[in-house]
Design an enzyme around this catalytic site. Structure first.
Site, PDB file in Angstrom:
ATOM      1  N   ARG A 116      48.613  63.239  70.545  1.00 18.70           N
ATOM      2  CA  ARG A 116      49.508  63.480  71.849  1.00 18.70           C
ATOM      3  C   ARG A 116      49.731  64.897  72.192  1.00 18.70           C
ATOM      4  NH1 ARG A 116      54.589  63.753  70.935  1.00 18.70           N
ATOM      5  NH2 ARG A 116      54.695  62.631  68.918  1.00 18.70           N
ATOM      6  N   TYR A 140      53.618  55.556  97.367  1.00 18.82           N
ATOM      7  CA  TYR A 140      53.236  54.785  96.430  1.00 18.82           C
ATOM      8  C   TYR A 140      54.411  54.105  95.862  1.00 18.82           C
ATOM      9  CZ  TYR A 140      51.038  52.175  92.622  1.00 18.82           C
ATOM     10  OH  TYR A 140      50.903  51.321  91.461  1.00 18.82           O
ATOM     11  N   ASP A 190      49.060  63.718  96.195  1.00 23.20           N
ATOM     12  CA  ASP A 190      48.643  62.365  95.326  1.00 23.20           C
ATOM     13  C   ASP A 190      47.156  62.290  96.147  1.00 23.20           C
ATOM     14  OD1 ASP A 190      47.781  59.985  94.587  1.00 23.20           O
ATOM     15  OD2 ASP A 190      49.843  59.183  94.453  1.00 23.20           O
ATOM     16  N   LYS A 213      41.808  54.382  89.878  1.00 24.77           N
ATOM     17  CA  LYS A 213      41.387  53.898  90.880  1.00 24.77           C
ATOM     18  C   LYS A 213      40.073  54.400  90.955  1.00 24.77           C
ATOM     19  CE  LYS A 213      45.309  52.246  91.635  1.00 24.77           C
ATOM     20  NZ  LYS A 213      46.369  52.997  92.118  1.00 24.77           N
TER      21      LYS A 213
END
Ligand SMILES: *Cc1c(COP(=O)(O)O)cnc(C)c1O
Length: 396
Positions: A61, A114, A186, A211
């Site tokens: 992590r 978004y 973004d 994407k």
């Protein structure tokens, strides 16, 4: 300075990033380190790693060799100092914004976002008194009017989803910095192959690696890139403690996808150009929104900050019903949200992603007509995508 220059070409760096070798055996492809934790050679070494005085892995992590290879690669491609990977694009976006704001601050956004970014900012506003507003950043004066003394972050998409409007990133970073605000972009729609916001003065780039970066529709991921001090601060706070970490397997798949990023983006752009030209002359299509067309209103800005138009097209048919008819008639294009993968995907914002937004707000404030259709043009033969759309539009 955020931006690092490199003399090797972009495609070469997609395939052979400058970062050091991950593997002791010299394997050409970085191995997938599927290990949750890492054994310390001694108690002292473990202590030194926690104290940050010695490099070395602790727990996945906090860092993992495969994930770090991806972080270095995306940072290099964006021209940034450092990167941090997340389990999804929203993991990256929420971690970046949270690391930047305190209650009482304001986030100024482009006038289209978004949906989940909008949702996250709404949550911050409702529960933690972090205000946000949307502004049409068409020019410097409009941006200055929207800035507030409390504005700490300017969050921008360009092109904006799904209206394809562009925002002048160089102008926004110049103005925002005057007010002491940071600019987050973004860059999911264009990828560093087509647009590099850090080189235009922006502070942080975020991606949904789900994407184009991954490119094959087989994973979820997110990456943020920016200055080392901010990335490290985020790694030790909003990544480590909120825990939206990326899996080493997904990091490996994205590294694999990145090798063909330039090739894929060239083909996405070329296919989209052909599809857009077809749609533009079709009698049932009222409007085509695509940065590569001659009638695109912000052509000059597109030429200034983008290397190509990208693979996303929005077009309008006459009504909500007509949109639904096209959705149900396509065969090659698949009816699905998401974008940036090998398969052509088609969606209808008014009845799907944006259906919860009141029709008036959707139409007037966000410029999303009921008949607007969003197309992520894939890597199939363009003539097959065109033939498919032709038969689907023929049902109207
Ligand atoms: C998909 C997407 C996101 C969210 O990314 P996830 O990986 O789905 O969390 C954010 N911004 C844009 C522009 C996107 O297309």
């Amino acid at each position: 300075m955020n931006v690092k220059k490199d003399e090797k070409g972009f495609s070469t760096r997609c395939i052979q990033p400058n970062g050091e070798q991950v593997d002791a055996f010299g394997s050409l492809v970085p191995p997938i380190y599927m290990s949750s934790t890492f054994v310390f050679p001694s108690a002292e070494a473990g202590g030194a790693r926690f104290a940050g005085t010695e490099n070395g892995m602790i727990y996945s992590r906090l860092g993992n060799p495969t994930v770090e290879a991806l972080e270095r690669t995306v940072a290099e491609l964006e021209g940034g100092e450092a990167g941090v990977a997340f389990g999804s694009g929203m993991g990256a976006i929420s971690a970046v914004v949270l690391a930047m704001v305190e209650s009482g601050d304001h986030v100024l956004c482009s006038d289209g976002l978004y949906g989940c970014t909008f949702g996250f900012l709404t949550l911050l506003k409702r529960k933690f008194q972090v205000d946000f507003s949307l502004a049409e950043m068409v020019d410097e004066a409009a941006l200055r009017r929207a800035m507030r003394p409390q504005t700490k972050v300017v969050f921008v998409e360009s092109p904006i989803n799904p209206t394809m409007k562009l925002v002048d990133l160089e102008m926004v970073s110049r103005v925002a910095h005057e007010y002491g605000a940071q600019v987050v972009v973004d860059n999911t729609f264009l990828t560093p192959y087509l647009q590099r916001p850090l080189e235009l003065g922006c502070d942080v780039v975020v991606h949904s690696a789900t994407k184009y970066l991954g490119g094959h529709g087989d994973l979820l991921g997110g990456v943020a890139v920016g200055r080392t001090d901010f990335m490290e601060e985020m790694r030790m706070s909003t990544l480590k403690d909120l825990g939206a970490v990326m899996s080493p397997m997904d990091a490996w798949l994205i590294l694999r996808g990145l090798k063909t990023l330039p090739l894929r983006m060239e083909r996405h752009c070329a296919n989209a150009e052909r599809v857009a030209l077809f749609l533009q002359q079709h009698p049932k299509v009222n409007k085509v929104l695509f940065p590569g067309l001659d009638d695109f209103p912000q052509q000059e800005l597109a030429a200034k900050q983008m290397k190509g138009p990208g693979g996303m097209i929005s077009f309008e048919v006459e009504s909500l019903e007509a949109g639904g008819t096209v959705m149900n008639a396509v065969r090659v294009a698949k009816l699905a949200v998401s974008l940036g993968e090998t398969t052509t995907l088609i969606s209808h914002p008014a009845s799907m992603t944006h259906a919860v937004i009141p029709a008036e707000v959707r139409q007037q404030e966000m410029g999303i007509a009921d008949g607007l259709i969003r197309l992520s043009v894939g890597l199939e033969d363009a003539q097959d995508v065109i033939a498919d759309l032709e038969q689907a539009l023929g049902k109207l």
